[in-house]
Write a protein that holds these residues in place. Structure first.
Motif, PDB file in Angstrom:
ATOM      1  N   PRO A 114      44.049  50.007  34.859  1.00  0.00           N
ATOM      2  CA  PRO A 114      45.023  49.798  35.939  1.00  0.00           C
ATOM      3  C   PRO A 114      45.025  48.366  36.474  1.00  0.00           C
ATOM      4  O   PRO A 114      46.073  47.839  36.844  1.00  0.00           O
ATOM      5  CB  PRO A 114      44.565  50.772  37.033  1.00  0.00           C
ATOM      6  CG  PRO A 114      43.733  51.787  36.347  1.00  0.00           C
ATOM      7  CD  PRO A 114      43.131  51.089  35.173  1.00  0.00           C
ATOM      8  N   ARG A 115      43.882  47.714  36.484  1.00  0.00           N
ATOM      9  CA  ARG A 115      43.806  46.341  36.981  1.00  0.00           C
ATOM     10  C   ARG A 115      44.434  45.346  36.010  1.00  0.00           C
ATOM     11  O   ARG A 115      44.979  44.327  36.407  1.00  0.00           O
ATOM     12  CB  ARG A 115      42.355  45.952  37.233  1.00  0.00           C
ATOM     13  CG  ARG A 115      41.747  46.739  38.354  1.00  0.00           C
ATOM     14  CD  ARG A 115      40.309  46.326  38.612  1.00  0.00           C
ATOM     15  NE  ARG A 115      39.615  47.504  39.098  1.00  0.00           N
ATOM     16  CZ  ARG A 115      38.422  47.899  38.720  1.00  0.00           C
ATOM     17  NH1 ARG A 115      37.736  47.185  37.874  1.00  0.00           N
ATOM     18  NH2 ARG A 115      37.887  48.989  39.209  1.00  0.00           N
ATOM     19  N   GLN A 118      48.646  47.165  35.039  1.00  0.00           N
ATOM     20  CA  GLN A 118      49.546  47.535  36.144  1.00  0.00           C
ATOM     21  C   GLN A 118      50.571  48.586  35.705  1.00  0.00           C
ATOM     22  O   GLN A 118      51.656  48.668  36.245  1.00  0.00           O
ATOM     23  CB  GLN A 118      50.293  46.293  36.682  1.00  0.00           C
ATOM     24  CG  GLN A 118      49.407  45.144  37.109  1.00  0.00           C
ATOM     25  CD  GLN A 118      48.643  45.453  38.380  1.00  0.00           C
ATOM     26  OE1 GLN A 118      49.154  46.103  39.265  1.00  0.00           O
ATOM     27  NE2 GLN A 118      47.411  44.993  38.454  1.00  0.00           N
ATOM     28  N   SER A 119      50.229  49.398  34.704  1.00  0.00           N
ATOM     29  CA  SER A 119      51.150  50.392  34.151  1.00  0.00           C
ATOM     30  C   SER A 119      50.576  51.793  34.344  1.00  0.00           C
ATOM     31  O   SER A 119      49.456  52.076  33.924  1.00  0.00           O
ATOM     32  CB  SER A 119      51.372  50.120  32.661  1.00  0.00           C
ATOM     33  OG  SER A 119      52.036  51.203  32.064  1.00  0.00           O
TER      34      SER A 119
END
Length: 184
Positions: A114-115, A118-119
Motif C-alpha cells: 500500500p505504501r 497506492q493501489s
C-alpha cells in the motif's frame, strides 16, 4: 517473521522444554508455583505436568493458568511445547520450508504494497495471494506431522482405572470383566 509464525503451528518452529518454578515470583491466588515462560517463547502449543505432554487426569484449564508472563500451577516442573522465536532467526532459515518462505515473502509484500503502489486493487490481489500461500504452507506442514492420538473420554478412562479429578488416586472401577463375575 513473528507475525507469519503466529499464524500457524509450524513444526520447524516448535520447541519442547521442561520449565521449573521461579522462587522469586509470586503465583496468583489458588496456585502454588509461578513458572516463567522461556525467553524465546512466542506462543504456547501444549502445557502439561507430564513429560509426554498429555494430562490424563485433569484438563489444562483446571490445573494451569497463563497470566502475567507466567504459567501458574500446583505442579513444578511443567513440560511445555511452544513456538520459538529462536527458530525464526536468520541462522535457521534453512529449517523453513519453501512454502513457508513464500508465505513470509507474500506477507511482507502485503505490508509494504500500500505504501509503494497506492493501489487498492494490488492490495486485494496480494491479500488473496497471502491467504493461498498460508493455506499451502499449513497443508504441507500438517502433512509432515506425526499422527496424533485422540485422548480417551471420561468413561473409557474410568473403565481403565484412571484417577478421578479430586484425588489422583486410581478409581476402584475398572479392570477386566471375566465370566465368573456374573451374567453379562
Amino acid at each position: 517473521v513473528d507475525d507469519s509464525l503466529s499464524r500457524g503451528i509450524w513444526n520447524f518452529a516448535l520447541k519442547s522444554a521442561e520449565v521449573t518454578a521461579d522462587t522469586n515470583a509470586t503465583p496468583i491466588v489458588g496456585y502454588a508455583y509461578a513458572i516463567p515462560k522461556p525467553d524465546d517463547w512466542l506462543f504456547t502449543v501444549t502445557v502439561s505436568a507430564f513429560p509426554d505432554l498429555n494430562d490424563y487426569y485433569f484438563s489444562d484449564n483446571d490445573t494451569i493458568k497463563d497470566a502475567g508472563g507466567f504459567w501458574h500451577s500446583d505442579d513444578s516442573p511443567l513440560f511445555v511445547e511452544y513456538a520459538s522465536t529462536d527458530l525464526a532467526l536468520d541462522a535457521n532459515l534453512g529449517m523453513w520450508s519453501k512454502l513457508f518462505c513464500r508465505f513470509v515473502a507474500a506477507n511482507l509484500a502485503l505490508d509494504i504494497a500500500p505504501r509503494i503502489t497506492q493501489s487498492t486493487t494490488d492490495v486485494q490481489i496480494l491479500e488473496r495471494e497471502v491467504k493461498m500461500r498460508l493455506l499451502r504452507a499449513k497443508s504441507r506442514d500438517a502433512r509432515d506431522e506425526k499422527e496424533s492420538r485422540v485422548r480417551p473420554g471420561n468413561w473409557v478412562r474410568a473403565q481403565r482405572g484412571y484417577a478421578n479429578r479430586l484425588n489422583r488416586e486410581r478409581s476402584s472401577v475398572g479392570g477386566a470383566i471375566v465370566t465368573r463375575q456374573g451374567n453379562i
